[in-house]
Design a protein around this motif. Sequence first.
Motif, PDB file in Angstrom:
ATOM      1  N   PHE A 205       0.814  -1.218   0.000  1.00  0.00           N
ATOM      2  CA  PHE A 205       0.000   0.000   0.000  1.00  0.00           C
ATOM      3  C   PHE A 205       0.852   1.273   0.000  1.00  0.00           C
ATOM      4  N   PRO A 206       1.943   1.356   0.807  1.00  0.00           N
ATOM      5  CA  PRO A 206       2.772   2.566   0.742  1.00  0.00           C
ATOM      6  C   PRO A 206       3.356   2.806  -0.643  1.00  0.00           C
ATOM      7  N   GLU A 207       3.792   1.744  -1.323  1.00  0.00           N
ATOM      8  CA  GLU A 207       4.335   1.908  -2.673  1.00  0.00           C
ATOM      9  C   GLU A 207       3.260   2.391  -3.640  1.00  0.00           C
ATOM     10  N   TYR A 208       2.026   1.942  -3.438  1.00  0.00           N
ATOM     11  CA  TYR A 208       0.934   2.380  -4.313  1.00  0.00           C
ATOM     12  C   TYR A 208       0.609   3.854  -4.083  1.00  0.00           C
ATOM     13  N   VAL A 209       0.659   4.300  -2.837  1.00  0.00           N
ATOM     14  CA  VAL A 209       0.443   5.714  -2.536  1.00  0.00           C
ATOM     15  C   VAL A 209       1.509   6.564  -3.217  1.00  0.00           C
ATOM     16  N   VAL A 210       2.775   6.118  -3.118  1.00  0.00           N
ATOM     17  CA  VAL A 210       3.873   6.833  -3.767  1.00  0.00           C
ATOM     18  C   VAL A 210       3.665   6.866  -5.281  1.00  0.00           C
ATOM     19  N   ALA A 211       3.188   5.756  -5.846  1.00  0.00           N
ATOM     20  CA  ALA A 211       2.977   5.681  -7.297  1.00  0.00           C
ATOM     21  C   ALA A 211       1.922   6.685  -7.752  1.00  0.00           C
ATOM     22  N   LEU A 212       0.780   6.741  -7.049  1.00  0.00           N
ATOM     23  CA  LEU A 212      -0.272   7.683  -7.439  1.00  0.00           C
ATOM     24  C   LEU A 212       0.168   9.129  -7.236  1.00  0.00           C
ATOM     25  N   ALA A 213       0.903   9.380  -6.136  1.00  0.00           N
ATOM     26  CA  ALA A 213       1.419  10.731  -5.923  1.00  0.00           C
ATOM     27  C   ALA A 213       2.399  11.110  -7.028  1.00  0.00           C
ATOM     28  N   THR A 214       3.159  10.121  -7.506  1.00  0.00           N
ATOM     29  CA  THR A 214       4.089  10.378  -8.605  1.00  0.00           C
ATOM     30  C   THR A 214       3.348  10.728  -9.878  1.00  0.00           C
ATOM     31  N   ILE A 215       2.208  10.069 -10.130  1.00  0.00           N
ATOM     32  CA  ILE A 215       1.422  10.381 -11.323  1.00  0.00           C
ATOM     33  C   ILE A 215       0.907  11.816 -11.265  1.00  0.00           C
ATOM     34  N   VAL A 216       0.353  12.210 -10.114  1.00  0.00           N
ATOM     35  CA  VAL A 216      -0.138  13.590  -9.963  1.00  0.00           C
ATOM     36  C   VAL A 216       1.010  14.578 -10.133  1.00  0.00           C
ATOM     37  N   GLU A 416      14.573   0.636  -7.677  1.00  0.00           N
ATOM     38  CA  GLU A 416      13.613  -0.441  -7.429  1.00  0.00           C
ATOM     39  C   GLU A 416      12.188   0.100  -7.365  1.00  0.00           C
ATOM     40  N   ILE A 417      12.017   1.270  -6.711  1.00  0.00           N
ATOM     41  CA  ILE A 417      10.679   1.845  -6.566  1.00  0.00           C
ATOM     42  C   ILE A 417      10.212   2.472  -7.872  1.00  0.00           C
ATOM     43  N   PHE A 418      11.051   3.339  -8.451  1.00  0.00           N
ATOM     44  CA  PHE A 418      10.634   4.101  -9.623  1.00  0.00           C
ATOM     45  C   PHE A 418      10.877   3.368 -10.935  1.00  0.00           C
ATOM     46  N   GLY A 419      11.849   2.453 -10.948  1.00  0.00           N
ATOM     47  CA  GLY A 419      12.170   1.779 -12.190  1.00  0.00           C
ATOM     48  C   GLY A 419      11.469   0.455 -12.376  1.00  0.00           C
ATOM     49  N   HIS A 420      11.203  -0.257 -11.286  1.00  0.00           N
ATOM     50  CA  HIS A 420      10.613  -1.584 -11.395  1.00  0.00           C
ATOM     51  C   HIS A 420       9.126  -1.568 -11.035  1.00  0.00           C
ATOM     52  N   THR A 421       8.840  -1.200  -9.787  1.00  0.00           N
ATOM     53  CA  THR A 421       7.458  -1.252  -9.311  1.00  0.00           C
ATOM     54  C   THR A 421       6.567  -0.266 -10.056  1.00  0.00           C
ATOM     55  N   LEU A 422       7.009   1.001 -10.143  1.00  0.00           N
ATOM     56  CA  LEU A 422       6.172   2.039 -10.748  1.00  0.00           C
ATOM     57  C   LEU A 422       5.870   1.739 -12.208  1.00  0.00           C
ATOM     58  N   GLN A 423       6.858   1.243 -12.943  1.00  0.00           N
ATOM     59  CA  GLN A 423       6.677   1.000 -14.366  1.00  0.00           C
ATOM     60  C   GLN A 423       6.035  -0.345 -14.674  1.00  0.00           C
ATOM     61  N   SER A 424       5.598  -1.054 -13.622  1.00  0.00           N
ATOM     62  CA  SER A 424       4.912  -2.336 -13.826  1.00  0.00           C
ATOM     63  C   SER A 424       3.508  -2.336 -13.253  1.00  0.00           C
ATOM     64  N   LEU A 425       3.067  -1.222 -12.684  1.00  0.00           N
ATOM     65  CA  LEU A 425       1.735  -1.145 -12.090  1.00  0.00           C
ATOM     66  C   LEU A 425       0.654  -1.150 -13.173  1.00  0.00           C
ATOM     67  N   ARG A 426      -0.406  -1.855 -12.908  1.00  0.00           N
ATOM     68  CA  ARG A 426      -1.507  -1.927 -13.863  1.00  0.00           C
ATOM     69  C   ARG A 426      -2.141  -0.553 -14.068  1.00  0.00           C
ATOM     70  N   GLY A 427      -2.398  -0.229 -15.329  1.00  0.00           N
ATOM     71  CA  GLY A 427      -3.037   1.032 -15.664  1.00  0.00           C
ATOM     72  C   GLY A 427      -2.099   2.217 -15.698  1.00  0.00           C
ATOM     73  N   ILE A 428      -0.957   2.113 -15.029  1.00  0.00           N
ATOM     74  CA  ILE A 428      -0.016   3.230 -14.948  1.00  0.00           C
ATOM     75  C   ILE A 428       1.199   2.986 -15.841  1.00  0.00           C
ATOM     76  N   LYS A 429       1.551   1.713 -15.988  1.00  0.00           N
ATOM     77  CA  LYS A 429       2.801   1.388 -16.682  1.00  0.00           C
ATOM     78  C   LYS A 429       2.841   1.911 -18.109  1.00  0.00           C
ATOM     79  N   TYR A 430       1.681   2.050 -18.772  1.00  0.00           N
ATOM     80  CA  TYR A 430       1.679   2.502 -20.165  1.00  0.00           C
ATOM     81  C   TYR A 430       2.094   3.968 -20.285  1.00  0.00           C
ATOM     82  N   LEU A 431       1.854   4.760 -19.231  1.00  0.00           N
ATOM     83  CA  LEU A 431       2.287   6.158 -19.250  1.00  0.00           C
ATOM     84  C   LEU A 431       3.804   6.250 -19.313  1.00  0.00           C
TER      85      LEU A 431
END
Length: 470
Positions: A205-216, A416-431
């Motif tokens: 969940f913390p990584e997902y919060v960081v991912a959405l905050a990164t998108i915004v 690991e956070i920005f290169g692997h997890t963030l770029q593999s999240l569903r719906g976000i990775k295509y951005l």
Amino acid sequence: MGDFNLALVIVAVVVCVLVLLVNVYLLVNYQHPDDVNQAYFPKLVVVLGLSVAAISILMLPADVANRQACQHAIYNGACTLTLPMKALWLVVYIADAVLVFLVIPFAMFYYEGDQDKSIGKRLKSALLWVLTSAVVCGLLLGILYGLVGKVDFTVRHLSSSASSFPSSWSTFSSSQPCIGSSNRLCDAYGAPASSETTWTMRTSFPEYVVALATIVGSVLFTIFGGVGIACLPLGLIFSFIRRPKAVITRSQYIKEATELGKKAKELKKAIEALHQEERSGSKGRKWRKNVKSVEKELFLLEDDMKALEEMYPQGEQAETLWALTVLGYMGKLVLGLLGTAAFAIFCFYLLLAVIAGEMMLGLKLVFITIHPMKWGGTLMNSFLFNVGLILLCSISVIQFCATAFAYYSQATAAQEIFGHTLQSLRGIKYLYKYNVFQYGFVFLAVITLFCYAAFGWKKRKPSGRFQLSS
């Protein structure tokens, strides 16, 4: 290894203290005289927010140094003595999100509340707004995490056949690294393309919060950063070109000051009229448009007053003030010419570009509020707005730098956070797969470059009589 990590911890503590002191210095010197000795809670939020943003930027080189602490270790447990960078990244960015979406809005609602109301009513109103926003954001975040909070990693299944253990190693060489003479490639290396599959797992969940905050933050960084990266250096260069070439006469000063005084009286009447409309409860679309117009005219009036003071320095040290003015414009020219180099070296230049882009678009577009940052003249609501913008965009700046300097940041917790997890999240990775933000950033930068180069060099003409729209 232990000595190295101890030194790293000491450096980190010293840097954090220095960052805190620098931000207190900036607050003291940038604050508006009306906010002196008051608005302590917003000031605390400003210092805390700026410190978190600066520390998050400086954590990337700290992450690299932490990685090197066990790079040449000769025993397996060496890396357990290093700093827990992944946990620190998540803590910093969770604090970033809490400040942006909860603390800063509360401080802004409280600061901008009706001064005629009691402190209790202002606190209640601000708390209601923030709680409503928190519930909406929490529900949206929970629904998204429950539905698409997973990462899809593309993996390849590798296998190798078993062979008898060799009795001699003389047959192995760089051209024959594997057992057996029939195939000069190991079976595990020659897996077919059909062996690729998708490995799905739920992210934390913390990584997902960081991912959405990164998108915004990436959306804001693309818009404001793309505009600002072009207009910031050009603005500094054109500011040098339009600098005052000589001190004006006293009669010219009196004439210009009289015109500015008339303009100030017009704005004062307009502001009083807007206050009356606000008290009567008629805060419609026309009222907000007029407020925007008044804010813009007030900002331009303050710029005209500053320019007039530069052209006619007064007091016993008038010559010294004129010399400092000339040196200041020369410094702007140097900074404008070195903008590209600063972009490549310092992440902080990107954050300055974001603020410059927000100011540029705020003057041109009606739906973006102006929040100027001026030395000795910045109100707390402008401070809070810009701190929130910096906090959001700092996440994107780190992601941008970790991607741009991939070799430098390899094998770090940031990658690991920005290169692997963030770029593999569903719906976000295509951005990130199709570089949407990078292309948008470059597109806006190029458009701004041409527009600013074509029209930005022209000196602004004084506006006529100001009137509210009816």
